[in-house]
Scaffold this motif. Structure first.
Motif, PDB file in Angstrom:
ATOM      1  N   GLY A   1       0.827  -1.213   0.000  1.00 13.61           N
ATOM      2  CA  GLY A   1       0.000   0.000   0.000  1.00 13.61           C
ATOM      3  C   GLY A   1       0.851   1.248   0.000  1.00 13.61           C
ATOM      4  N   ALA A   2       2.163   1.065  -0.210  1.00 15.03           N
ATOM      5  CA  ALA A   2       3.093   2.201  -0.267  1.00 15.03           C
ATOM      6  C   ALA A   2       3.532   2.380  -1.723  1.00 15.03           C
ATOM      7  N   ALA A   3       4.685   3.008  -1.962  1.00 16.31           N
ATOM      8  CA  ALA A   3       5.167   3.169  -3.336  1.00 16.31           C
ATOM      9  C   ALA A   3       6.678   3.304  -3.335  1.00 16.31           C
ATOM     10  N   ALA A   4       7.275   3.001  -4.494  1.00 19.26           N
ATOM     11  CA  ALA A   4       8.714   3.232  -4.670  1.00 19.26           C
ATOM     12  C   ALA A   4       8.899   4.079  -5.914  1.00 19.26           C
ATOM     13  N   VAL A   5       9.993   4.833  -5.916  1.00 15.69           N
ATOM     14  CA  VAL A   5      10.341   5.637  -7.090  1.00 15.69           C
ATOM     15  C   VAL A   5      11.570   4.982  -7.717  1.00 15.69           C
ATOM     16  N   VAL A   6      11.393   4.408  -8.901  1.00 18.26           N
ATOM     17  CA  VAL A   6      12.504   3.707  -9.561  1.00 18.26           C
ATOM     18  C   VAL A   6      13.559   4.733  -9.984  1.00 18.26           C
ATOM     19  N   HIS A   7      14.807   4.474  -9.619  1.00 16.34           N
ATOM     20  CA  HIS A   7      15.898   5.435  -9.869  1.00 16.34           C
ATOM     21  C   HIS A   7      16.204   5.572 -11.356  1.00 16.34           C
ATOM     22  N   CYS A   8      16.876   6.652 -11.722  1.00 15.62           N
ATOM     23  CA  CYS A   8      17.183   6.889 -13.141  1.00 15.62           C
ATOM     24  C   CYS A   8      18.683   6.801 -13.413  1.00 15.62           C
ATOM     25  N   ASN A   9      19.416   6.118 -12.522  1.00 18.23           N
ATOM     26  CA  ASN A   9      20.861   6.004 -12.738  1.00 18.23           C
ATOM     27  C   ASN A   9      21.161   4.812 -13.641  1.00 18.23           C
ATOM     28  N   THR A  10      20.426   4.743 -14.749  1.00 19.12           N
ATOM     29  CA  THR A  10      20.613   3.659 -15.702  1.00 19.12           C
ATOM     30  C   THR A  10      20.046   4.115 -17.040  1.00 19.12           C
ATOM     31  N   GLU A  11      20.253   3.315 -18.105  1.00 23.71           N
ATOM     32  CA  GLU A  11      19.728   3.683 -19.418  1.00 23.71           C
ATOM     33  C   GLU A  11      18.206   3.808 -19.362  1.00 23.71           C
ATOM     34  N   PRO A  12      17.627   4.745 -20.126  1.00 23.93           N
ATOM     35  CA  PRO A  12      16.167   4.915 -20.088  1.00 23.93           C
ATOM     36  C   PRO A  12      15.386   3.621 -20.360  1.00 23.93           C
TER      37      PRO A  12
ATOM     38  N   VAL B   1       0.957   0.609  -8.393  1.00 23.06           N
ATOM     39  CA  VAL B   1       1.434   1.986  -8.573  1.00 23.06           C
ATOM     40  C   VAL B   1       2.965   1.962  -8.519  1.00 23.06           C
ATOM     41  N   VAL B   2       3.583   2.485  -9.551  1.00 28.70           N
ATOM     42  CA  VAL B   2       5.048   2.578  -9.571  1.00 28.70           C
ATOM     43  C   VAL B   2       5.419   3.980 -10.057  1.00 28.70           C
ATOM     44  N   ALA B   3       6.285   4.652  -9.314  1.00 26.06           N
ATOM     45  CA  ALA B   3       6.761   5.970  -9.733  1.00 26.06           C
ATOM     46  C   ALA B   3       8.183   5.816 -10.260  1.00 26.06           C
ATOM     47  N   ALA B   4       8.650   6.809 -10.987  1.00 26.14           N
ATOM     48  CA  ALA B   4      10.010   6.738 -11.530  1.00 26.14           C
ATOM     49  C   ALA B   4      10.583   8.141 -11.578  1.00 26.14           C
ATOM     50  N   SER B   5      11.909   8.222 -11.498  1.00 21.68           N
ATOM     51  CA  SER B   5      12.520   9.555 -11.479  1.00 21.68           C
ATOM     52  C   SER B   5      13.178   9.864 -12.824  1.00 21.68           C
ATOM     53  N   ILE B   6      13.281  11.159 -13.087  1.00 20.62           N
ATOM     54  CA  ILE B   6      14.000  11.631 -14.278  1.00 20.62           C
ATOM     55  C   ILE B   6      14.877  12.802 -13.848  1.00 20.62           C
ATOM     56  N   GLY B   7      15.801  13.189 -14.701  1.00 28.65           N
ATOM     57  CA  GLY B   7      16.605  14.376 -14.448  1.00 28.65           C
ATOM     58  C   GLY B   7      16.020  15.556 -15.211  1.00 28.65           C
ATOM     59  N   THR B   8      16.826  16.584 -15.388  1.00 29.34           N
ATOM     60  CA  THR B   8      16.301  17.795 -16.038  1.00 29.34           C
ATOM     61  C   THR B   8      17.051  18.128 -17.325  1.00 29.34           C
ATOM     62  N   ARG B   9      17.798  17.151 -17.846  1.00 29.81           N
ATOM     63  CA  ARG B   9      18.517  17.398 -19.096  1.00 29.81           C
ATOM     64  C   ARG B   9      17.561  17.238 -20.276  1.00 29.81           C
ATOM     65  N   GLU B  10      17.958  17.741 -21.415  1.00 29.63           N
ATOM     66  CA  GLU B  10      17.141  17.640 -22.618  1.00 29.63           C
ATOM     67  C   GLU B  10      16.806  16.168 -22.935  1.00 29.63           C
ATOM     68  N   ASP B  11      17.836  15.286 -22.793  1.00 28.71           N
ATOM     69  CA  ASP B  11      17.557  13.883 -23.154  1.00 28.71           C
ATOM     70  C   ASP B  11      16.670  13.172 -22.129  1.00 28.71           C
ATOM     71  N   ASP B  12      16.376  13.817 -20.992  1.00 35.04           N
ATOM     72  CA  ASP B  12      15.437  13.213 -20.047  1.00 35.04           C
ATOM     73  C   ASP B  12      14.010  13.226 -20.598  1.00 35.04           C
ATOM     74  N   LYS B  13      13.776  14.025 -21.653  1.00 42.95           N
ATOM     75  CA  LYS B  13      12.441  14.037 -22.260  1.00 42.95           C
ATOM     76  C   LYS B  13      12.166  12.684 -22.924  1.00 42.95           C
ATOM     77  N   ARG B  14      13.220  12.082 -23.481  1.00 39.77           N
ATOM     78  CA  ARG B  14      13.083  10.759 -24.093  1.00 39.77           C
ATOM     79  C   ARG B  14      12.860   9.709 -22.990  1.00 39.77           C
ATOM     80  N   ARG B  15      13.587   9.867 -21.918  1.00 41.41           N
ATOM     81  CA  ARG B  15      13.423   8.970 -20.765  1.00 41.41           C
ATOM     82  C   ARG B  15      11.975   9.052 -20.256  1.00 41.41           C
ATOM     83  N   LEU B  16      11.494  10.278 -20.129  1.00 37.80           N
ATOM     84  CA  LEU B  16      10.133  10.507 -19.650  1.00 37.80           C
ATOM     85  C   LEU B  16       9.130   9.766 -20.538  1.00 37.80           C
ATOM     86  N   GLU B  17       9.313   9.898 -21.841  1.00 38.03           N
ATOM     87  CA  GLU B  17       8.394   9.252 -22.787  1.00 38.03           C
ATOM     88  C   GLU B  17       8.379   7.726 -22.569  1.00 38.03           C
ATOM     89  N   GLN B  18       9.567   7.151 -22.402  1.00 38.27           N
ATOM     90  CA  GLN B  18       9.633   5.699 -22.220  1.00 38.27           C
ATOM     91  C   GLN B  18       9.007   5.264 -20.904  1.00 38.27           C
TER      92      GLN B  18
END
Ligand code: XMP
Length: 531
Positions: A71-82, A224-241
């Protein structure tokens, strides 16, 4: 008697959780009646107020599935390929079981050795050796050929037993195994994708834990699964995936969230994917929060330099008190010298910048930001510095909707990595995402260091003691939190927030002596065993 929160927190002093103590309220209900349900962000309800940090030694598929099933949640880290991060999100969302065993997959012609089973008793044999092809059999580790010229697995594999649908929850899957008299069964999606394996050992293990509550399910009916992204331009592609993989919430991961980069990313994400909740941060002041709320965030992450592995306050001289910790020493239960013998540790760096290990920190951030965010219906995540259930009670009563934990969950069965033995302790690695080791892998964007030639670490690498499964210790922790709320006279998070606002909840500052008195003292020795 005591101070109302607005008075205590307006004196120019930054307090930690340990600096303050709540005065008891009136108990008019049993502890079990306390309702800990809450929201991760504007549109995502949770049954319990716990969130796993987006860190590569904390949150991958196993943690995400376990936290959601609690009933909780985790935020999957973004220290890996999108695409790898997206596949972690997909793996966690593709099942209703509280665990991920990541069973090894083999092709029929492969000749696996015992080490290819990576500690698993079984492996699944599929037509192409990946999860997208048809299941053809099961390889049993104990039956793996140890001869000089090993046999292809197809020569000795067992025929595939009947499969369990990935949409089965724990009780349905357990009943299936019992009814069919099976020791194990492959878990297969409706599209025929091989997902995992469930065994009677898994069933028995989970049965020995406290009963699971209501899982966190999204509108898609999946975890429910959350995920993190950074703020670089290529994070937009990560976000999409990530959105394609079904991430329910996106956390824009930055140690100082009040930046043009984050605000641009929030606006972009809100415009492109209005259905996904966006969590911004980190912030510690109302001014920072105002900018992110104006950009449209659905949640705020609060904390800067208060995490157990953080050195941001030392290195950059910015942040705000949140918690008092004797940092890693306190959370690991190991002596600092032992902790830092483990893994690659920048001990010289540490000694220079981390007076932290011996020093104590101050904090106030959660109360300030939460009191502002409440008026804008934006839930607050109190991030970092949680080392016991009392800290959780304090963070939530000071206005947070959830607590985000790194070290508290690291070292658990569900955290990524393998256990190793150090000086008689069974430990798992836990590292700051701003440590040089993690930044080398790519997490430097969190610290806006991506364009810098010289990388300055804002975190350290350490290890934490084995804590067992989060499926076992989180329910116990939540029971302790309920008792804390009962003592306060608050029957729910909402009620605690109202009591704080109406100045019914009163606090006092604890002197150093009061803090010592409030902890275990006066014993010649004691065994520190949390659970
Ligand atoms: P705890 O105390 O739960 O803290 O271990 C987890 C939180 O710490 C933050 N974090 C860092 N902060 N340097 C920092 O200053 C780092 O290397 C680092 N890595 C993680 C993050 O907010 C996490 O949720």
């Amino acid at each position: 008697d005591g101070f109302p929160a607005p008075r205590l927190f307006s004196q120019g002093v930054s307090y930690t959780y340990d600096d303050v103590i709540f005065l008891p309220g009136y108990i008019g209900f049993p502890a079990d009646a306390v309702d800990l349900s809450t929201r991760l962000s504007r549109r995502i309800p949770l049954s319990i107020p716990c969130v796993a940090s987006p860190m590569d030694t904390v949150s991958e598929a196993a943690m995400a599935a376990a936290m959601a099933s609690l009933g909780a949640a985790a935020v999957v880290h973004c220290n890996t390929e999108p695409h790898l991060q997206a596949s972690i999100v997909r793996a966690a969302k593709s099942r209703r079981l509280p665990f991920v065993s990541s069973v090894p997959l083999f092709s029929p012609a492969s000749t696996p050795s015992l080490s290819d089973f990576a500690g698993h008793d079984y492996g699944l044999v599929t037509e192409r050796g990946d999860s997208l092809s048809k299941l053809v059999g099961v390889a049993v580790a104990a039956e793996t050929s140890s001869r000089q010229a090993p046999l292809p697995v197809s020569e000795y594999m067992r025929p595939a037993p009947r499969s369990v649908s990935a949409s089965f929850d724990f009780e349905q899957a357990a009943a299936f195994l019992a009814d069919e008299g099976l020791d194990y069964a492959p878990l297969v999606s409706d599209d025929g994708e091989v997902i995992d394996l469930i065994t009677v050992n898994d069933v028995e293990r989970i049965r020995s834990y406290p009963k699971l509550g209501k899982p966190s399910l999204g509108a898609d009916g999946k975890f429910v699964v959350a995920a993190s992204i950074g703020t670089r331009e290529d994070d937009k592609r990560r976000l999409e995936q990530l959105v394609k993989a079904g991430a329910n919430a996106i956390v824009v991961d930055s140690s100082q969230g009040n930046s043009i980069y984050q605000i641009d990313m929030i606006k972009y994400a809100k415009k492109m994917y209005p259905e996904v909740d966006l969590i911004g941060g980190n912030v510690v002041t109302i001014a920072q929060a105002q900018n992110l709320v104006a950009s449209g965030v659905d949640g705020l992450r609060v904390g800067m330099g208060s995490g157990s592995i953080c050195t941001t306050q030392e290195v950059c001289a910015v942040g705000r008190g949140q918690n008092y910790l004797r940092k890693l020493e306190k959370i690991t239960g190991l002596r600092v010298a032992d902790v830092f013998k483990v893994g690659t540790v920048f001990y010289v760096f540490l000694k220079k910048f981390m007076g932290v290990v011996q020093s104590e920190r101050k904090a106030t951030a959660v109360y300030k930001v939460a009191s502002y965010a409440k008026d804008h219906n934006v839930p607050v995540i109190a991030d970092g510095g949680i080392s016991n259930s009392g800290h959780i009670v304090k963070a939530l009563s000071l206005g947070a909707s959830t607590v985000m934990m790194g070290s508290f969950l690291a070292g658990s069965h569900e955290a990524p990595g393998t256990y190793e033995y150090k000086d008689g302790h069974r430990v798992k690695k836990y590292r700051g995402m701003g440590s040089l080791e993690a930044m080398t892998k790519g997490s430097d964007a969190r610290y806006l260091g991506d364009t810098l030639k010289l990388k300055v670490a804002q975190g350290v690498v350490g290890a934490v003691a084995d804590k067992g499964s989060v499926l076992r210790f989180i329910p116990y922790t939540m029971q302790a939190v309920k008792q804390g709320f009962q003592d306060l006279g608050a029957s729910s998070l909402q009620s605690a927030h109202e009591l704080l606002r109406s100045e019914t909840i009163k606090l006092e500052v604890r002197t150093g002596a009061a803090q010592v008195e409030g902890g275990i003292h006066g014993l010649v020795s004691y065994e520190k065993k949390a659970f």
